[in-house]
Design a protein around this motif. Structure first.
Motif, mmCIF file in Angstrom:
data_model
loop_
_atom_site.group_PDB
_atom_site.id
_atom_site.type_symbol
_atom_site.label_atom_id
_atom_site.label_comp_id
_atom_site.label_asym_id
_atom_site.label_seq_id
_atom_site.Cartn_x
_atom_site.Cartn_y
_atom_site.Cartn_z
ATOM 1 N N THR A 1 94.351 -21.437 16.660
ATOM 2 C CA THR A 1 95.241 -22.568 16.879
ATOM 3 C C THR A 1 94.077 -22.501 17.750
ATOM 4 O O THR A 1 93.445 -24.275 18.173
ATOM 5 N N VAL A 2 92.731 -21.941 18.974
ATOM 6 C CA VAL A 2 92.015 -22.780 20.064
ATOM 7 C C VAL A 2 91.134 -22.917 19.127
ATOM 8 O O VAL A 2 90.800 -23.993 19.911
ATOM 9 N N GLU B 1 99.321 -23.677 27.986
ATOM 10 C CA GLU B 1 100.631 -23.378 26.655
ATOM 11 C C GLU B 1 101.579 -25.111 26.758
ATOM 12 O O GLU B 1 101.429 -25.204 28.571
ATOM 13 N N ASN B 2 102.062 -26.019 26.053
ATOM 14 C CA ASN B 2 103.041 -26.999 25.880
ATOM 15 C C ASN B 2 103.322 -26.718 24.711
ATOM 16 O O ASN B 2 103.295 -25.757 23.978
ATOM 17 N N ARG C 1 100.740 -27.069 21.461
ATOM 18 C CA ARG C 1 100.712 -26.580 21.528
ATOM 19 C C ARG C 1 101.033 -25.126 20.609
ATOM 20 O O ARG C 1 100.786 -24.587 19.939
ATOM 21 N N HIS C 2 102.137 -25.039 21.224
ATOM 22 C CA HIS C 2 103.150 -23.984 20.774
ATOM 23 C C HIS C 2 103.397 -24.770 18.641
ATOM 24 O O HIS C 2 103.425 -23.308 17.991
ATOM 25 N N LEU D 1 92.519 -26.509 17.977
ATOM 26 C CA LEU D 1 92.523 -27.331 19.015
ATOM 27 C C LEU D 1 91.016 -28.126 19.616
ATOM 28 O O LEU D 1 91.083 -29.134 20.271
ATOM 29 N N ARG E 1 100.496 -22.762 17.216
ATOM 30 C CA ARG E 1 100.826 -21.311 16.459
ATOM 31 C C ARG E 1 101.914 -21.656 15.630
ATOM 32 O O ARG E 1 102.110 -20.140 15.092
ATOM 33 N N PRO F 1 93.158 -24.700 29.509
ATOM 34 C CA PRO F 1 94.053 -25.199 27.891
ATOM 35 C C PRO F 1 95.357 -24.948 29.060
ATOM 36 O O PRO F 1 95.497 -23.503 29.600
ATOM 37 N N GLU G 1 96.585 -17.215 16.959
ATOM 38 C CA GLU G 1 96.541 -17.660 18.664
ATOM 39 C C GLU G 1 94.926 -18.405 18.559
ATOM 40 O O GLU G 1 94.693 -19.159 18.413
#
Length: 185
Positions: free
Chosen positions: A150-151, A127-128, A131-132, A154, A135, A125, A147
């Motif tokens: 978020t993981v 960063e994009n 995803r930001h 997703l 988070r 995975p 964080e």
């Protein structure tokens, strides 16, 4: 349609993998899917592993471009309902049309990466912007472990997509809503 031959072949390989699985991913099948003369794929990707690696790199590039476009210039969601709507839109894309084809290929490659660490590294995975946004939304809710949440969120969404690809059906906004609610508490 890509004009670069390597990209054209990688795109065709994604389609072959989605339609025929790993056993059906051959140089000849990619030649046929790309509507190119026999031997073209093997001229560019000598081994099956080279073809699979190119396919995985192309999948990641397409996914990252999609996620970047989704999040570009878009502020973090204002509330849970907006986050649910954004995730639901992504899930819908992953389950239909070209997104479905890419999802099927991605999961086949994920399983294959268990035996090929170089594929696992490419599929890691990244960063994009999307995803930001997740988070940032969770952090704005005062969560100190945004964080990690978020993981988890997703990963759960990814599991729903996988389940629906295998078992059929769609993912409801209510299901996504429960996942988001769970990540907030």
């Amino acid at each position: 349609m890509p004009t670069d031959r390597r990209t054209l072949l990688a795109d065709a390989a994604i389609g072959v993998l989605a339609e025929s699985g790993l056993r059906g991913l051959t140089h000849r099948a990619v030649d046929r899917a790309a509507e190119l003369p026999p031997g073209t794929t093997s001229a560019y990707y000598r081994t099956r592993q080279a073809l699979l690696t190119a396919l995985v790199r192309r999948l990641v590039a397409l996914d990252q471009a999609e996620l970047h476009t989704m999040g570009r210039g878009t502020p973090a969601p204002r509330d849970a309902g907006e986050l649910v709507a954004r995730i639901s839109a992504l899930v819908e894309r992953r389950l239909t049309g070209d997104g479905r084809r890419r999802s099927l290929a991605r999961y086949a490659c994920a399983i294959e990466s268990v035996h090929h660490s170089e594929l696992r590294e490419i599929l890691r995975p990244r960063e994009n912007a999307a995803r930001h946004a997740v988070r940032d939304f969770l952090a704005a809710q005062g969560l100190t472990d945004a964080e990690e949440r978020t993981v988890t969120l997703l990963t759960c969404v990814d599991g729903l997509v996988f389940d629906r690809l295998v078992n059929g059906g769609s993912v409801s906004g209510a299901e996504i809503g429960r996942l988001v609610a769970g990540s907030l508490h």
